[in-house]
Motif scaffolding. Structure first.
Motif, short mmCIF file in Angstrom:
data_model
loop_
_atom_site.label_atom_id
_atom_site.label_comp_id
_atom_site.label_asym_id
_atom_site.label_seq_id
_atom_site.Cartn_x
_atom_site.Cartn_y
_atom_site.Cartn_z
N TYR A 9 79.18 46.60 21.78
CA TYR A 9 79.63 46.60 20.39
C TYR A 9 78.75 47.49 19.52
CZ TYR A 9 82.12 42.57 22.12
OH TYR A 9 82.92 41.74 22.84
N SER A 10 78.49 48.69 19.94
CA SER A 10 77.64 49.57 19.15
C SER A 10 78.46 50.17 18.01
CB SER A 10 77.08 50.69 20.03
OG SER A 10 78.12 51.50 20.53
N GLN A 11 77.77 50.53 16.96
CA GLN A 11 78.41 51.10 15.78
C GLN A 11 78.85 52.53 16.08
OE1 GLN A 11 78.87 49.31 13.07
NE2 GLN A 11 79.80 50.88 11.84
N GLN A 12 80.05 52.88 15.64
CA GLN A 12 80.58 54.22 15.89
C GLN A 12 80.65 54.97 14.57
OE1 GLN A 12 84.42 54.17 17.67
NE2 GLN A 12 84.28 56.25 18.44
N GLY A 13 80.34 56.26 14.59
CA GLY A 13 80.37 57.07 13.39
C GLY A 13 81.78 57.48 13.01
N PRO A 14 81.91 58.19 11.88
CA PRO A 14 83.24 58.62 11.45
C PRO A 14 83.82 59.67 12.39
CG PRO A 14 81.54 59.53 10.03
CD PRO A 14 80.87 58.57 10.95
N SER A 15 85.13 59.67 12.48
CA SER A 15 85.79 60.63 13.36
C SER A 15 85.78 62.02 12.73
CB SER A 15 87.23 60.19 13.63
OG SER A 15 87.98 60.26 12.44
N CYS A 16 86.20 62.99 13.50
CA CYS A 16 86.24 64.37 13.00
C CYS A 16 87.23 64.50 11.84
CB CYS A 16 86.59 65.31 14.14
SG CYS A 16 86.43 67.05 13.71
N PHE A 17 88.36 63.81 11.95
CA PHE A 17 89.36 63.87 10.87
C PHE A 17 88.80 63.25 9.60
CE2 PHE A 17 92.98 62.05 8.56
CZ PHE A 17 93.65 63.23 8.28
N ASP A 18 88.04 62.16 9.73
CA ASP A 18 87.43 61.54 8.55
C ASP A 18 86.42 62.48 7.90
OD1 ASP A 18 88.87 59.20 8.77
OD2 ASP A 18 87.35 58.21 10.00
N LYS A 19 85.66 63.20 8.71
CA LYS A 19 84.70 64.16 8.16
C LYS A 19 85.42 65.29 7.44
CE LYS A 19 81.06 63.36 11.52
NZ LYS A 19 80.24 63.95 12.60
N MET A 20 86.53 65.78 8.02
CA MET A 20 87.29 66.85 7.37
C MET A 20 87.93 66.36 6.08
SD MET A 20 89.05 68.84 10.57
CE MET A 20 89.98 69.90 9.49
N LYS A 21 88.42 65.12 6.09
CA LYS A 21 89.03 64.56 4.89
C LYS A 21 88.00 64.41 3.78
CE LYS A 21 90.45 60.43 5.40
NZ LYS A 21 91.18 59.21 5.77
N THR A 22 86.80 63.95 4.14
CA THR A 22 85.74 63.82 3.16
C THR A 22 85.32 65.19 2.62
OG1 THR A 22 84.97 61.85 4.29
CG2 THR A 22 83.44 62.89 2.77
N GLY A 23 85.24 66.18 3.51
CA GLY A 23 84.90 67.54 3.07
C GLY A 23 85.94 68.10 2.13
N PHE A 24 87.22 67.84 2.42
CA PHE A 24 88.27 68.34 1.54
C PHE A 24 88.18 67.67 0.17
CE2 PHE A 24 92.47 68.09 -0.38
CZ PHE A 24 92.80 69.43 -0.44
#
Length: 80
Positions: A9-24
């Motif tokens: 149950y390790s913590q997972q980071g944001p996906s690539c799409f989430d990073k692109m959405k945040t950048g936009f």
């Protein structure tokens, strides 16, 4: 200091799409702000008032936000 086990149950980071959405979204906000400043001063300098001023500044804000947001989303996507 004891190490924390990774486990299933390790913590997972944001996906690539989430990073692109945040950048936009970040680029869109920055582009809108710069469009308001530069478009507002430009429209006032050319003598626009009233509805023409609001329409012109709004158009410049959307164009600046869209273009800067797109470039920042592409840059975020390249870093994934």
């Amino acid at each position: 200091m004891p190490a924390v086990p990774g486990g299933v149950y390790s913590q997972q980071g944001p996906s690539c799409f989430d990073k692109m959405k945040t950048g936009f979204l970040l680029g869109f906000c920055v582009g809108m702000a710069s469009g308001a400043l530069f478009g507002g001063f430009s429209a006032l300098r050319t003598g626009l008032r009233g509805r023409e001023l609001v329409n012109t500044v709004g158009k410049v804000m959307l164009q600046g936000g869209g273009s800067f947001g797109t470039f920042l989303a592409i840059g975020s996507g390249l870093r994934c």
